[in-house]
Design an enzyme around this catalytic site. Structure first.
Site, short mmCIF file in Angstrom:
data_model
loop_
_atom_site.label_atom_id
_atom_site.label_comp_id
_atom_site.label_asym_id
_atom_site.label_seq_id
_atom_site.Cartn_x
_atom_site.Cartn_y
_atom_site.Cartn_z
N GLU A 114 18.77 -7.73 -16.21
CA GLU A 114 19.08 -6.31 -15.98
C GLU A 114 17.85 -5.63 -15.37
O GLU A 114 16.75 -6.11 -15.55
CB GLU A 114 19.35 -5.59 -17.32
N LYS A 116 14.88 -2.94 -15.42
CA LYS A 116 14.20 -2.20 -16.48
C LYS A 116 14.13 -0.76 -16.00
O LYS A 116 13.46 -0.45 -15.02
CB LYS A 116 12.80 -2.76 -16.73
N ASP A 118 13.18 3.16 -15.98
CA ASP A 118 11.99 3.87 -16.40
C ASP A 118 12.41 5.26 -16.87
O ASP A 118 12.45 6.21 -16.10
CB ASP A 118 11.01 3.95 -15.24
N TYR A 226 22.38 -0.35 -22.61
CA TYR A 226 22.01 -1.76 -22.46
C TYR A 226 22.01 -2.56 -23.75
O TYR A 226 21.67 -3.74 -23.73
CB TYR A 226 20.66 -1.90 -21.77
N LYS A 315 7.49 -7.17 -15.24
CA LYS A 315 7.16 -5.91 -14.56
C LYS A 315 6.98 -6.10 -13.06
O LYS A 315 6.43 -7.10 -12.61
CB LYS A 315 5.86 -5.34 -15.15
N CYS A 409 -11.61 25.65 11.64
CA CYS A 409 -11.40 24.24 11.94
C CYS A 409 -12.74 23.51 11.85
O CYS A 409 -13.71 23.92 12.50
CB CYS A 409 -10.82 24.10 13.34
N CYS A 412 -13.84 22.36 15.57
CA CYS A 412 -14.20 23.23 16.70
C CYS A 412 -14.56 24.64 16.26
O CYS A 412 -14.94 25.46 17.08
CB CYS A 412 -13.06 23.27 17.71
N CYS A 427 -5.12 24.56 13.37
CA CYS A 427 -6.30 25.03 14.10
C CYS A 427 -5.80 25.77 15.32
O CYS A 427 -4.92 25.30 16.03
CB CYS A 427 -7.15 23.82 14.51
N CYS A 433 -10.21 22.35 21.09
CA CYS A 433 -10.62 21.62 19.90
C CYS A 433 -10.72 20.13 20.23
O CYS A 433 -9.76 19.52 20.68
CB CYS A 433 -9.61 21.85 18.78
#
Ligand code: IVH
Length: 678
Positions: A114, A116, A118, A226, A315, A409, A412, A427, A433
């Site tokens: 099955e 797992k 979380d 389960y 896991k 910025c 520049c 910017c 720039c």
């Protein structure tokens, strides 16, 4: 020596208790599960090697956390154990070997595999078919009474379906949240200035352990069952698979992903398949669980203090890890978008070394209150760019300063302007720039744009820094001897690069439009623009109204396009590029370029066309020529269809078109329109 081992054991116990509390009681863990597993693994190993330090209340002998005082305690009639963990194939072989030894069998053992989940484990107690109590796992023997909250999650599942339920039936399962629901919930929390959850598990646990059941009811929680707990007299299932089918027959959800597998090999094969599914799956799975199917064998195998001997969790590689932020940098993109990036002490996450993570934007930095020097949890899931999930504030170095988002910025010095409700920083320097200039030249040369093989980031940076290239047109003025002066550039590679630049002169109109880097214009839009306006001048002179006629182009894009071509600087660079020999095949019968763009619109432009029957030209060719003319080719007829092209032996689509009064064209008419009217 003895002392240091004892100290380490005490330290580990204290750490584990602390993290257990944060996870199980506060629903607010500080470190990733994998880090916790490592602490627990180390403690287990030390206690086995040094049994003199063993203690009965060590966290290695307990399950989960102490029940919170806010909910009344519930004693579990059948304890809710945890699961032993495996992290590699060898441990699955060991598990299978142990099982075979203990039940004394040589053949392959039947396991139920099955996912797992979380989430948060719950036990549901039904009496005479009605839910009477729901509890969390707590410390395994006592959990918290969450009956009212679970009613909100179970809705009509508080009554078992069918009439065959035993007097007492306990069903166990996991309450969780899907990734999409989690994103939506977090979005809403963020907008309301409320607590944002670190991951779907915490969101599920936090939502379930609410004092007000109405809050739980408003959260998108789901459950998969389960296992069974207490079952009163009568015929109980003889295999785990049977018990899952039983649970299903009462109307409670069991995942479709359960499978019967055989032996360690079967287990490992299932693991690989589920791991492949992981990133595209709607909810988080942190591994798979194998359970010996036969109940008599389960009884024979029994339990340790923490977990059953008949089950194990394998896991998946962790998607989260902890590391430290060395610096926070500001990156400036091609269109001036400013993204803060965390430079990390390199760390392995899911098998890949990560040393940068995006911090998204200014408000994300504020939300996380992330600072240089902080220990953080980074997450790398699927193909998504690694990101910072949370800061481990308990490990913050003294004197760590709040990060000040720049007002100018960093490349520049131009002012930073904000868009999108102040979230997106940009910017304002444009091509003045340096960072934007470099990024836009890299984009221009990239594979899907002008495809200048070898014109990489490092070379573009040097070319701009040395003043050899200022605009993309300058690329076509470079010669081999100039290029050969660059760092790490030999004569041979310089002449290869000059060849690549030269080759790129022959392109297509859509690639060229894409290469210009007009804001919002990606490849698809560039294709649509090229397919509609056969002539570049017509596109350059088009107004917003004409642009909106193009498929896939809305007001934002059309404004972006007119603004781009409205800049004299951009027109000048385009003119230079054409003078320097950039060219593409012109469509057979293009209208004179300086006509108004509307006049050059192809009769199929923006139309939805359906093909049916056999044509003398290949179906693919017909499709691609229609697309070139700006049409959308659809698979079925609807009220939105403009034309149906009818070949020989047409299908039912011709009939449908007639019914809907849609214009049909035979092949010769169709080819005529394609060739002569375009
Ligand atoms: S069976 C006695 N099956 O994992 C065995 N547990 O790490 C009880 N979990 O407390 C558990 N998916 O919260 C089982 N398919 C699954 C599971 C599962 C997730 C959780 C459960 C358990 C924890 C142990």
């Amino acid at each position: 020596m003895g002392n240091t081992i004892r100290d380490r054991i005490l330290f580990l116990r204290e750490q584990i208790e602390y993290h257990n509390y944060r996870y199980h009681v506060l629903d607010d863990p500080e470190i990733p599960d994998r880090d916790f597993d490592q602490l627990l693994g180390e403690l287990e190993k030390l206690e086995t090697q040094h049994p003199q330090f063993t203690e009965s209340d060590s966290p290695t002998r307990k399950v989960g956390g102490t029940p919170a005082r806010t909910f009344s305690p519930v004693a579990h009639s059948v304890p809710m154990k945890s699961l032993a963990n495996a992290f590699g194939e060898e441990e699955i072989h060991d598990f299978d070997r142990r099982v075979r030894d203990l039940v004394d069998t040589t053949g392959p053992v039947e396991y139920i595999a099955e996912p797992k989940f979380d989430g948060l484990a719950v036990s549901l107690r039904y009496e005479k078919g009605w839910l009477v109590q729901a509890a969390t796992r707590g410390d395994g023997s006592r959990g918290e009474n969450i009956t009212q909250n679970m009613r909100a999650v179970l809705k009509d599942m508080t009554r078992l379906e069918g009439r065959l339920a035993p007097d007492v039936l306990e069903i166990r399962g996991e309450v969780f949240m899907t990734q999409d629901d989690f994103d939506r919930l977090n979005g809403a929390q963020k907008r309301a200035g409320k607590k944002v959850f670190a991951n779907p598990r915490n969101a599920a646990a936090g939502s379930l352990r609410q004092l007000d059941p109405a809050v739980t009811a408003s959260r998108p929680l789901r459950i998969y069952c389960y296992a069974l707990g207490e079952v009163s007299s009568g015929k109980a299932p003889e295999s785990h698979m049977e018990s899952l089918e039983w649970i299903r027959s009462f109307g409670l959800p069991v995942t479709e992903l359960v499978e019967t597998v055989h032996g360690a090999e079967g287990c490992l094969e299932y693991y690989t398949r589920l791991l492949d599914l992981r990133d595209s799956h709607p909810f988080e799975m942190d591994g798979v669980v194998y359970k010996v199917s036969r109940m008599d064998w389960q009884r024979q195998l029994g339990h340790t203090a923490r977990a059953p001997r008949w089950a194990i969790a394998y896991k998946f590689p962790a998607q989260e890890a902890t590391t430290r932020i060395e610096a926070i940098d500001i990156q400036v993109g091609r269109t001036g978008a400013i993204t803060p990036v965390a430079r990390l002490e390199p760390v392995l996450v899911g098998g890949v070394t990560v040393s940068n993570a995006t911090l998204h934007n200014r408000s994300e930095i504020q939300r996380l209150d992330v600072r240089e020097g902080d220990s953080v949890v980074v997450r790398r899931a699927g193909d998504v760019i690694p990101e910072i999930v949370s800061v481990i504030t308990s490990r913050r170095p003294a004197g760590a300063k709040t990060f000040a988002f720049p007002e100018h910025c960093p490349e520049c010095g131009s002012g930073i302007v904000y868009e999108g409700e102040g979230i997106i920083a940009r910017c304002s320097g444009g091509l003045y720039c340096r960072a934007q200039k470099i990024r836009s030249i890299i984009h221009f040369a990239s594979k899907r744009a002008m495809d200048i093989d070898g014109m990489g980031e490092k070379i573009v940076e040097q070319l701009v820094s040395e003043g050899l290239v200022d605009t993309v047109a300058d690329l076509y003025r470079l010669d081999a001897s100039t290029l050969a002066q660059l760092d790490r550039m030999a004569d041979k590679s310089a002449s290869n690069l000059v060849d690549a630049i030269s080759r790129s002169r022959n392109t297509t109109m859509s690639r060229f439009i894409y290469a210009l880097g007009i804001p919002q214009v990606g490849e698809t839009t560039a294709e649509a623009l090229a397919g509609t306006f056969f002539d570049l001048d017509a596109l350059i002179n088009a107004d917003e109204e004409q642009l909106i006629e193009v498929p896939d182009v809305g007001p934002v894009v059309s404004r972006g396009v007119t603004a781009f071509f409205g800049q004299p600087h951009n027109r000048e660079v385009i003119e230079q590029l054409l003078e320097l020999g950039i060219q593409w095949p012109k469509p057979a019968k293009a209208m004179p370029g300086n006509q108004a763009a509307m006049d050059t619109l192809h009769p199929f432009s923006g139309k939805t066309v359906v093909l049916t029957g056999t044509l003398s030209i290949a179906r693919n060719e017909a499709k691609s020529r229609l697309k070139q003319a700006g049409a959308k080719v659809a698979g079925s007829v609807s009220s939105r269809t403009d034309f149906v092209i009818v070949g020989t032996n047409p299908g039912s689509k011709a009939e449908q078109a007639r019914k809907l009064g849609i214009r049909d064209l035979d092949e010769s008419h169709f080819l005529d329109m394609l060739e002569n009217e375009g």
